[in-house]
Motif scaffolding. Structure first.
Motif, PDB file in Angstrom:
ATOM      1  N   ASP A 447       0.773  -1.329   0.004  1.00 10.68           N
ATOM      2  CA  ASP A 447      -0.069  -0.016   0.016  1.00 10.68           C
ATOM      3  C   ASP A 447       0.831   1.195   0.186  1.00 10.68           C
ATOM      4  O   ASP A 447       0.326   2.332   0.492  1.00 10.68           O
ATOM      5  CB  ASP A 447      -1.047  -0.028   1.172  1.00 10.68           C
ATOM      6  N   ASN A 448       2.138   1.054  -0.246  1.00 13.00           N
ATOM      7  CA  ASN A 448       3.169   2.216  -0.138  1.00 13.00           C
ATOM      8  C   ASN A 448       3.805   2.355  -1.415  1.00 13.00           C
ATOM      9  O   ASN A 448       4.489   1.327  -1.587  1.00 13.00           O
ATOM     10  CB  ASN A 448       4.040   2.347   1.105  1.00 13.00           C
ATOM     11  N   ALA A 449       3.882   3.344  -2.225  1.00 19.00           N
ATOM     12  CA  ALA A 449       4.507   3.319  -3.472  1.00 19.00           C
ATOM     13  C   ALA A 449       6.049   3.931  -3.039  1.00 19.00           C
ATOM     14  O   ALA A 449       6.152   4.466  -1.984  1.00 19.00           O
ATOM     15  CB  ALA A 449       4.038   4.189  -4.419  1.00 19.00           C
ATOM     16  N   PRO A 450       6.939   3.499  -3.714  1.00 21.94           N
ATOM     17  CA  PRO A 450       8.535   3.986  -3.428  1.00 21.94           C
ATOM     18  C   PRO A 450       8.558   5.462  -3.572  1.00 21.94           C
ATOM     19  O   PRO A 450       7.770   6.235  -4.301  1.00 21.94           O
ATOM     20  CB  PRO A 450       9.207   3.229  -4.625  1.00 21.94           C
ATOM     21  N   ILE A 451       9.329   6.149  -2.424  1.00 24.87           N
ATOM     22  CA  ILE A 451       9.323   7.716  -2.537  1.00 24.87           C
ATOM     23  C   ILE A 451      10.915   7.831  -2.593  1.00 24.87           C
ATOM     24  O   ILE A 451      11.706   7.501  -1.807  1.00 24.87           O
ATOM     25  CB  ILE A 451       9.029   8.084  -1.362  1.00 24.87           C
ATOM     26  N   PHE A 452      11.011   8.799  -3.536  1.00 22.00           N
ATOM     27  CA  PHE A 452      12.499   9.120  -3.593  1.00 22.00           C
ATOM     28  C   PHE A 452      12.759  10.256  -2.681  1.00 22.00           C
ATOM     29  O   PHE A 452      11.904  10.754  -1.986  1.00 22.00           O
ATOM     30  CB  PHE A 452      12.721  10.142  -5.069  1.00 22.00           C
ATOM     31  N   ASN A 453      14.414  10.216  -2.275  1.00 23.00           N
ATOM     32  CA  ASN A 453      14.742  11.120  -1.279  1.00 23.00           C
ATOM     33  C   ASN A 453      14.578  12.608  -1.668  1.00 23.00           C
ATOM     34  O   ASN A 453      14.516  13.496  -0.720  1.00 23.00           O
ATOM     35  CB  ASN A 453      16.327  10.817  -1.163  1.00 23.00           C
ATOM     36  N   LEU A 481       7.561  -4.076   3.308  1.00 20.31           N
ATOM     37  CA  LEU A 481       8.315  -5.191   3.749  1.00 20.31           C
ATOM     38  C   LEU A 481       8.624  -6.192   2.628  1.00 20.31           C
ATOM     39  O   LEU A 481       7.667  -6.382   1.466  1.00 20.31           O
ATOM     40  CB  LEU A 481       7.816  -5.925   4.935  1.00 20.31           C
ATOM     41  N   GLU A 482       9.705  -6.689   2.573  1.00 15.36           N
ATOM     42  CA  GLU A 482      10.011  -7.934   1.724  1.00 15.36           C
ATOM     43  C   GLU A 482       9.884  -7.455   0.294  1.00 15.36           C
ATOM     44  O   GLU A 482      10.390  -6.366  -0.286  1.00 15.36           O
ATOM     45  CB  GLU A 482       9.535  -9.164   2.166  1.00 15.36           C
ATOM     46  N   GLU A 483       9.136  -8.400  -0.624  1.00 13.18           N
ATOM     47  CA  GLU A 483       8.858  -8.202  -1.961  1.00 13.18           C
ATOM     48  C   GLU A 483       8.341  -6.626  -2.096  1.00 13.18           C
ATOM     49  O   GLU A 483       8.499  -6.140  -3.499  1.00 13.18           O
ATOM     50  CB  GLU A 483       8.310  -9.240  -2.613  1.00 13.18           C
ATOM     51  N   ASN A 484       7.390  -6.319  -1.482  1.00 12.90           N
ATOM     52  CA  ASN A 484       6.764  -4.964  -1.722  1.00 12.90           C
ATOM     53  C   ASN A 484       7.505  -3.967  -1.345  1.00 12.90           C
ATOM     54  O   ASN A 484       7.192  -2.855  -1.676  1.00 12.90           O
ATOM     55  CB  ASN A 484       5.653  -4.945  -0.460  1.00 12.90           C
ATOM     56  N   ALA A 485       8.699  -4.053  -0.696  1.00 12.15           N
ATOM     57  CA  ALA A 485       9.607  -3.038  -0.745  1.00 12.15           C
ATOM     58  C   ALA A 485      10.859  -3.236  -1.536  1.00 12.15           C
ATOM     59  O   ALA A 485      11.792  -2.322  -1.458  1.00 12.15           O
ATOM     60  CB  ALA A 485      10.151  -2.952   0.924  1.00 12.15           C
ATOM     61  N   ARG A 486      11.108  -4.281  -2.313  1.00 10.40           N
ATOM     62  CA  ARG A 486      12.117  -4.275  -3.297  1.00 10.40           C
ATOM     63  C   ARG A 486      11.787  -3.247  -4.365  1.00 10.40           C
ATOM     64  O   ARG A 486      10.836  -3.531  -5.277  1.00 10.40           O
ATOM     65  CB  ARG A 486      12.377  -5.648  -3.708  1.00 10.40           C
ATOM     66  N   VAL A 487      12.844  -2.225  -4.607  1.00 14.65           N
ATOM     67  CA  VAL A 487      12.560  -1.231  -5.727  1.00 14.65           C
ATOM     68  C   VAL A 487      13.625  -1.582  -6.985  1.00 14.65           C
ATOM     69  O   VAL A 487      14.858  -1.888  -6.640  1.00 14.65           O
ATOM     70  CB  VAL A 487      12.822  -0.050  -4.896  1.00 14.65           C
ATOM     71  N   GLN A 534       9.995   1.424  -9.096  1.00 14.64           N
ATOM     72  CA  GLN A 534       8.800   0.484  -8.988  1.00 14.64           C
ATOM     73  C   GLN A 534       9.141  -0.590  -8.022  1.00 14.64           C
ATOM     74  O   GLN A 534      10.211  -1.300  -8.037  1.00 14.64           O
ATOM     75  CB  GLN A 534       8.625  -0.091 -10.268  1.00 14.64           C
ATOM     76  N   ASP A 535       8.243  -0.881  -6.971  1.00 12.77           N
ATOM     77  CA  ASP A 535       8.368  -1.961  -6.033  1.00 12.77           C
ATOM     78  C   ASP A 535       7.993  -3.252  -6.647  1.00 12.77           C
ATOM     79  O   ASP A 535       7.465  -3.434  -7.846  1.00 12.77           O
ATOM     80  CB  ASP A 535       7.667  -1.709  -4.665  1.00 12.77           C
ATOM     81  N   GLY A 536       8.188  -4.220  -6.066  1.00 15.01           N
ATOM     82  CA  GLY A 536       7.836  -5.780  -6.435  1.00 15.01           C
ATOM     83  C   GLY A 536       6.673  -6.303  -5.778  1.00 15.01           C
ATOM     84  O   GLY A 536       6.283  -7.538  -5.799  1.00 15.01           O
ATOM     85  N   GLY A 537       5.667  -5.519  -5.393  1.00 17.44           N
ATOM     86  CA  GLY A 537       4.487  -5.758  -4.963  1.00 17.44           C
ATOM     87  C   GLY A 537       3.402  -6.174  -6.135  1.00 17.44           C
ATOM     88  O   GLY A 537       3.955  -6.316  -7.423  1.00 17.44           O
ATOM     89  N   SER A 538       2.318  -6.663  -5.518  1.00 20.39           N
ATOM     90  CA  SER A 538       1.261  -7.048  -6.630  1.00 20.39           C
ATOM     91  C   SER A 538      -0.141  -6.488  -6.313  1.00 20.39           C
ATOM     92  O   SER A 538      -0.808  -7.137  -5.203  1.00 20.39           O
ATOM     93  CB  SER A 538       1.191  -8.716  -6.549  1.00 20.39           C
ATOM     94  N   PRO A 539      -0.513  -5.680  -7.014  1.00 25.08           N
ATOM     95  CA  PRO A 539       0.069  -4.967  -8.228  1.00 25.08           C
ATOM     96  C   PRO A 539       1.071  -4.050  -7.869  1.00 25.08           C
ATOM     97  O   PRO A 539       1.256  -3.537  -6.752  1.00 25.08           O
ATOM     98  CB  PRO A 539      -0.965  -4.222  -8.884  1.00 25.08           C
ATOM     99  N   PRO A 540       2.154  -3.829  -8.829  1.00 24.81           N
ATOM    100  CA  PRO A 540       3.280  -2.900  -8.335  1.00 24.81           C
ATOM    101  C   PRO A 540       2.941  -1.727  -8.202  1.00 24.81           C
ATOM    102  O   PRO A 540       1.960  -1.077  -8.917  1.00 24.81           O
ATOM    103  CB  PRO A 540       4.284  -3.203  -9.437  1.00 24.81           C
TER     104      PRO A 540
END
Length: 805
Positions: A447-453, A481-487, A534-540
């Motif tokens: 439920d969280n998209a990657p955020i740039f610094n 966490l885990e796959e959901n946090a892999r950017v 883009q993270d590794g979640g489903s859906p990304p």
């Protein structure tokens, strides 16, 4: 043989009770069964799957199980048949004692549906206990003067069964002196009294032996006998008398051992030894006899064991007062225990879900709790609470059952787990409480998209970089966490400006940026593109950031000479300076540009070499060649080498060679040039060349006059010097030349000022008024929109380029 018949009869009664057992009835979510005691282990109580409305195959799927609140689990659930069966032999007397209605209560939990059903099983009594007397033989001493009709209390028979299976009748063996009167007490218990029907005569018969039989009402009837030995004595004709028939007392359950509970009093109207009374327990349970003691002389009842309201709240006993002549009286003693808040509440978790998804809606059940307090009254009333700062709440289900549910939306990124302290507090004085901890883990969802610094990135790289050079890296964080946090990182196609997409690459794992080609500041100065994380979640989920890459300039371009231009016909450019020129006279101007920018494009001019040093000077920043002093008898032809150098590190340079002819008129120029160029060799063919030169100069002179007249007519208009594809000095008379022996004479000099930059995308040329009347009199300005002049169109000689360290 008798035991075998009794077992057969008992077996038939058990089967009969089982057939007549009440299967169930549902009232307010409760299921009731009735079974006889002493059923064998594994006996069927009822079809609970049918009573719950569940199919047998659904029992395990719904996770149906029994939640027992007692100390011993007497029942189990057969998941294959759906029957409720017994797990132990059930002895009603052991479980309920003298209680008329014996109930075993437990709960059935359907975990999938989070439903609880209360189940009551009534244990009915069977006649499995025969009556018994505490003493098999009883000795009675009765005075011979005892009046007819005197009643003598006999010991009661004990039968653990209840109802019709308890003591129902007493019988006395046949004799002519005594009869038996059976009385029923206020508590429904039957007791027997021996009634003297005929006066005793010790001398006729000193001892009478009687048989007392006690029988219950069971089927078959069970009975017990006791032998009564009546000894006839003399003179003691008064029995003791209690001060009251019933003694009642209340005592706290936490009274210490040795505490005096009550003192009973009895008197005997006889005198002497016949008036001495002794006290003893006539009727007392085994458990009470371990807790209380009676002093035989004083009648004081005190404790020798620990009192516990939760074990028994009321003790009932009978005390007998007997004199020396064995005349006796009895009274009843009722000891009531007062409950003390000495038991802390107990928290039992019947169901617990340790892991909950962070997107669970409010109201999601986390755990089901059951609260118990062994005290009574207000001391057993329990309230349950959790800290107020948690997103959970407790809601009461029924009875002492509570459900721990989520109260608000959960967010694992804010709090990943909760340690919930559940406190159960009773209403006693002082209140007692107990706590238990539940650790609830929140499972992650994407439920969280990657955020740039940074909201945008500005990076720099110096031109002429090596291929594959890294010029920065981007970092995006994902709070999941885990796959959901892999950017992973990528460059968005279609968002890269001015440069091809293949010129930049990014490491998909680290976010490092690389240049795949060598950049040229003069070709493009900045590159704008977007990077997607883009993270590794489903859906990304993904986010973009804008990146600006600035190309930093290096001093990699030498100054380029625009004027004087190098002639294409092999001749040498000549500038004209009158002999009458004053010091500071502008002879000409060296114009140069540098394709670099900033200080790399700052140009400086200096006179590197001159035919006669000190005769001319060059402006450091303007490039203007001016006379430094008046001409005297100096040579007609002056050759000047001007060095143009930029301000880079290391600096780059170029040279321009300027030939200045000192003369006041054209004939003078021609004569001087002829004398200068005439060789000493009489055999040379100089005459032919001079004729050709004179003719050429004459033609050029007339052409120049015509052009000058045309320019004067159009001096109110500005002439476009440069177009978008070719930069020339068209429309402005640069010079007029006279060629003799390959030398072109600049007949009319002029001055111009050029300002060219590589940053502003504009360049400007200013043309100033000439010192002669036949030159352009108005200042003309030409603005060049293209910042870089095309050298192929200018035809400028760069001279010798040098690098000054």
């Amino acid at each position: 043989m008798a035991d075998t018949q009794r077992f057969q009869v008992c077996k038939k009664r058990v089967q009969f009770y089982f057939i007549l057992a009440t299967f169930w009835e549902a009232v307010s979510g409760q299921i009731r069964y009735s079974i006889p005691e002493e059923m064998q282990k594994g006996s069927i109580v009822g079809n609970i799957a049918k009573d719950l409305g569940l199919d047998i195959m659904e029992l395990s799927d719904h996770s149906v199980r029994i939640v027992s609140t007692g100390r011993t689990a007497y029942f189990a659930l057969n998941l294959k048949s759906g029957h409720l069966i017994t797990t132990e032999r059930i002895d009603r007397e052991q479980i309920c004692g003298r209680i008329e209605k014996c109930l075993l209560i437990f709960e059935v939990l359907i975990e999938d549906e989070v439903k609880i059903f209360a189940v009551e099983v009534e244990i009915t009594d069977i006649n499995d206990n025969a009556p018994s007397f505490q003493a098999k033989e009883l000795d009675l001493k009765i005075s011979e003067i005892t009046a007819v009709g005197t009643r003598i209390s006999l010991q009661e028979a004990q039968d653990p069964d209840v109802g019709i299976n308890s003591i129902q009748s007493y019988q006395l063996s046949n004799n002519k002196h005594f009869s038996l009167d059976v009385q029923t007490g206020s508590d429904g218990v039957k007791y027997a009294e021996l009634v003297l029907e005929k006066s005793l005569d010790r001398e006729t018969q000193s001892v009478h032996k009687l048989t007392l039989t006690a029988a219950d009402g069971g089927d078959p009837v069970r009975s017990a006998t006791a032998q009564i030995r009546v000894v006839v004595v003399d003179a003691n004709d008064n029995a003791p008398l209690f001060s009251q028939p019933v003694y009642k007392v209340s005592v706290l359950e936490n009274a210490p051992r040795g505490s005096l509970i009550i003192t009973i009093h009895a008197t005997d109207r006889d005198e002497g030894q016949n008036s001495e009374v002794t006290f003893s327990f006539r009727k007392i349970t085994e458990k009470a006899s371990q807790i209380f003691q009676l002093h035989p002389r004083t009648g004081e009842i005190s404790t020798v064991g620990d009192l516990d309201y939760e074990e028994a709240s009321l003790y009932e006993m009978e005390v007998e007062a007997k004199d020396i002549g064995d005349l006796s009286a009895r009274c009843k003693v009722l000891i009531t225990l007062i409950d003390v808040n000495d038991n802390t509440p107990k928290i039992a978790m019947t169901s617990l879900f340790n892991s909950v998804s962070e997107n669970s809606p409010p109201g999601t059940v986390i755990s089901i709790l059951n609260l118990r307090d062994r005290d009574s009254g207000k001391n057993s009333e329990v309230t349950c609470s959790i800290p107020a700062n948690l997103p959970f709440r407790l809601q009461k289900s029924f009875g002492n059952y509570y459900s721990l549910v989520s109260d608000t939306s959960l967010d694992r990124e804010r709090v990943s787990n909760y340690s919930i302290t559940i406190t159960a507090t009773d209403r006693g004085t002082p209140p007692l409480s107990s706590t238990t901890n539940i650790l609830v883990q929140l499972s992650d969802i994407n439920d969280n998209a990657p955020i740039f610094n940074q909201t945008s990135y500005t990076l720099y790289i110096t031109e002429n970089n090596p291929r594959g050079a890294s010029f920065g890296y981007l970092k995006a964080n994902d709070s999941d966490l885990e796959e959901n946090a892999r950017v992973t990182y990528s460059i968005n196609e279609g968002h890269i400006n001015e440069a091809p997409l293949s010129s930049i690459s990014i490491n998909s794992e680290t976010g490092a940026l690389y240049a795949l080609r060598s950049f040229d500041y003069e070709q493009f100065r900045e590159i704008r593109f977007q990077v997607q994380a883009q993270d590794g979640g489903s859906p990304p989920l993904s986010s973009n950031v804008s990146v600006t890459l600035f190309i930093l300039d290096q001093n990699d371009n030498s100054p380029h000479i625009l004027h004087p231009s190098f002639p294409t016909d092999g001749s040498t450019g000549v500038e004209l300076a009158p002999r009458s020129s004053e010091p500071g006279y502008l002879v000409t101007k060296v114009v140069a540009v540098d394709a670099d920018s900033g200080q790399n494009a700052w140009l400086s001019y200096q006179l590197l070499k001159a035919t006669e040093p000190g005769l001319f000077s060059v402006g450091l920043h303007s490039g203007e060649i001016r006379t430094a002093r008046s001409f005297a008898d100096h040579a007609l032809k002056q050759s000047l080498v001007v060095l143009v150098k930029d301000n880079g590190q290391p600096p780059l340079s170029a040279t321009a060679t300027v030939t200045v002819v000192v003369a006041d008129s054209i004939p003078e120029i021609l004569s001087d040039l002829s004398s200068l160029s005439a060789p000493a060799d009489p055999q040379s063919s100089l005459t032919l060349y001079l004729v050709i030169a004179v003719a050429s100069v004459s033609c050029l002179f007339f052409t120049f006059i015509l052009v000058l007249l045309a320019l004067r007519l159009r001096r109110w208009r500005n002439s476009q010097l440069f177009d978008s594809s070719n930069v020339t000095f068209s429309g402005v008379p640069v010079s007029q030349f006279v060629g003799i022996d390959g030398v072109r004479a600049f007949l009319h000099s002029y001055s111009h000022e050029g300002s060219l930059t590589t940053d502003s995308r504009k360049s400007q040329f200013n043309f100033f008024k000439s010192n002669y009347a036949n030159t352009v009199t108005s200042q003309q300005t030409c603005v060049i929109k293209d910042p870089i002049l095309v050298t192929e169109d200018l035809n400028i000689s760069n001279g010798d380029q040098t690098s000054i360290q």
